[in-house]
Design a protein around this motif. Structure first.
Motif, short mmCIF file in Angstrom:
data_model
loop_
_atom_site.label_atom_id
_atom_site.label_comp_id
_atom_site.label_asym_id
_atom_site.label_seq_id
_atom_site.Cartn_x
_atom_site.Cartn_y
_atom_site.Cartn_z
N GLY A 33 0.77 -1.19 0.14
CA GLY A 33 0.00 -0.01 -0.17
C GLY A 33 0.77 1.36 -0.07
N ILE A 34 2.05 1.11 0.39
CA ILE A 34 2.75 2.48 0.49
C ILE A 34 3.28 3.00 -1.34
N ARG A 42 5.83 7.41 -10.16
CA ARG A 42 5.27 7.16 -8.86
C ARG A 42 4.51 5.45 -9.09
N CYS A 43 4.63 4.94 -8.07
CA CYS A 43 4.01 3.55 -8.06
C CYS A 43 3.39 3.11 -6.70
N ARG A 44 2.78 2.13 -6.58
CA ARG A 44 2.00 1.82 -5.34
C ARG A 44 2.48 0.16 -4.99
N VAL A 45 3.00 -0.17 -3.75
CA VAL A 45 3.25 -1.55 -3.61
C VAL A 45 2.15 -2.53 -3.59
N ILE A 80 1.40 4.23 -10.89
CA ILE A 80 0.63 5.41 -10.84
C ILE A 80 0.50 6.14 -12.20
N SER A 81 1.60 6.47 -12.68
CA SER A 81 1.74 6.96 -13.93
C SER A 81 2.38 5.86 -14.78
#
Length: 99
Positions: A33-34, A42-45, A80-81
């Protein structure tokens, strides 16, 4: 709490699931979630990897020799991108964004 960060050693895609970031020189511990940032992307785990020899998310021993090595691990992320090329982020630092 220590911010999670690591140097990108590799990246590959798992079709339909996201991209795996292979990291070395890891500080802190990854958490689901981080949000991470690397070279402006940007990315999310979405999943935290576990080493097959010790079951840890961050390991410090070589699986072949058992000798100490720089902390390493891997995380599955969704960008995210737009996903960068592996060659564009290799050797760069990925770091947790603190909100």
């Amino acid at each position: 709490m220590q911010v999670f960060r690591g140097q990108v050693d590799g990246m590959f895609e798992l079709k339909g699931k996201g991209h795996v970031l292979q990291l070395t020189e890891v500080l802190g511990h990854p958490r689901k979630g981080i949000t991470l940032s690397v070279v402006g992307q940007r990315c999310r785990v979405v999943e935290v990897g576990r080493n097959s020899t010790d079951g840890q998310a961050v390991s410090t021993r070589s699986c072949l020799t058992g000798k100490p090595v720089a902390p390493y691990g891997h995380v599955l992320v969704k960008w995210i991108s737009e996903a960068p090329l592996a060659s564009d982020i290799h050797g760069n630092w990925v770091e947790e964004e603190i909100h």
